[in-house]
Design a protein around this motif. Sequence first.
Motif, short mmCIF file in Angstrom:
data_model
loop_
_atom_site.label_atom_id
_atom_site.label_comp_id
_atom_site.label_asym_id
_atom_site.label_seq_id
_atom_site.Cartn_x
_atom_site.Cartn_y
_atom_site.Cartn_z
N VAL A 142 0.88 -1.14 0.12
CA VAL A 142 -0.12 -0.13 0.12
C VAL A 142 1.02 1.28 0.06
O VAL A 142 2.16 1.15 0.33
CB VAL A 142 -1.06 0.05 1.28
N ALA A 143 0.14 2.26 -0.39
CA ALA A 143 0.91 3.66 -0.40
C ALA A 143 2.37 3.74 -1.12
O ALA A 143 3.40 4.12 -0.55
CB ALA A 143 1.12 4.26 0.79
N LEU A 144 2.55 2.81 -2.18
CA LEU A 144 3.91 2.57 -2.80
C LEU A 144 4.44 3.79 -3.41
O LEU A 144 5.63 4.19 -3.56
CB LEU A 144 3.54 1.54 -3.77
N ARG A 145 3.60 4.73 -3.62
CA ARG A 145 4.18 6.19 -4.41
C ARG A 145 4.67 6.80 -3.18
O ARG A 145 5.76 7.68 -3.33
CB ARG A 145 2.82 6.71 -4.90
N ALA A 200 9.71 8.54 -0.32
CA ALA A 200 10.37 8.65 0.83
C ALA A 200 11.65 7.90 0.67
O ALA A 200 12.71 8.20 1.42
CB ALA A 200 9.53 8.06 1.96
N GLY A 201 11.68 6.63 0.18
CA GLY A 201 12.75 5.85 0.04
C GLY A 201 13.85 6.49 -1.10
O GLY A 201 15.03 6.18 -0.71
N TYR A 235 18.25 0.76 -5.43
CA TYR A 235 17.18 0.52 -4.55
C TYR A 235 16.15 1.75 -5.01
O TYR A 235 14.85 1.31 -4.87
CB TYR A 235 17.65 0.71 -3.27
N ALA A 236 16.77 2.92 -5.27
CA ALA A 236 15.68 4.20 -5.40
C ALA A 236 14.98 3.60 -6.62
O ALA A 236 13.83 3.78 -6.97
CB ALA A 236 16.52 5.17 -5.80
N VAL A 237 15.66 3.25 -7.93
CA VAL A 237 15.17 2.85 -9.16
C VAL A 237 13.96 1.58 -8.86
O VAL A 237 12.96 1.85 -9.43
CB VAL A 237 16.05 2.43 -10.16
N ILE A 271 10.92 3.07 -7.38
CA ILE A 271 10.20 3.68 -8.10
C ILE A 271 9.28 2.74 -9.35
O ILE A 271 8.24 3.04 -9.51
CB ILE A 271 11.08 4.78 -9.28
N ALA A 272 9.84 1.76 -9.59
CA ALA A 272 9.42 0.87 -10.59
C ALA A 272 8.35 -0.13 -10.00
O ALA A 272 7.28 -0.15 -10.42
CB ALA A 272 10.54 -0.13 -11.02
#
Length: 206
Positions: free
Chosen positions: A125-128, A133-134, A171-173, A176-177
Amino acid sequence: MAVHQSAHRSSGFHLPSFRGGRVAVVPGAAGAGTLTARAYVFASARVLMGFVFLWAFLDKTFGFGYATASGRGWIDGGSPTEGFLGHVAVGPMESTFHSWAGAVWADWLFMLGLLGIGLALTAGVALRLAALAGTVMMAFMWVAEWPPAKHLSDGSASMSTNPFVDYHLVYAVVLIALAVVSAGDALGLGRLWARLPLVRDHAWLR
């Protein structure tokens, strides 16, 4: 793809069946529909990423003896940020990170970030929000390690293996994916979350 109801009804747990690269979902289940096998691959990546953040939170909180020594956890009075930020030895924000190391606000912000991102990824949930944040967290950690530098402030070799790409960027990419493909719909609560009125009205909560 049509899914035919069995002649004998059963309320037991049904494993998804992979046929032609697609996964049949039991009719009547929450979010019933057709999910691709790729969706389950992304879901697996999501759960694993969630564990990365949750484990970091738990280890720093309780001091399991891995990255955080036993007896030096957050609940024991240790600081989750003092060790890492206090030992930053390179980059344009070196002095800034030193001033943040051990600050109460920095400890709480960092730990709440780890917990929130970890729970969001695990639940799907709340992946965006988790991706945002990540990504910010990973960006700060990338700057703290500053891969472009060949030498630290004291002149010793930085031992950087790549002048740009390190695991923080990866990790950031990935985060986002996971948000882009709605990776919480499989093996998660993403579909139920998306049906909440607040989430329907504010897509950035998706």
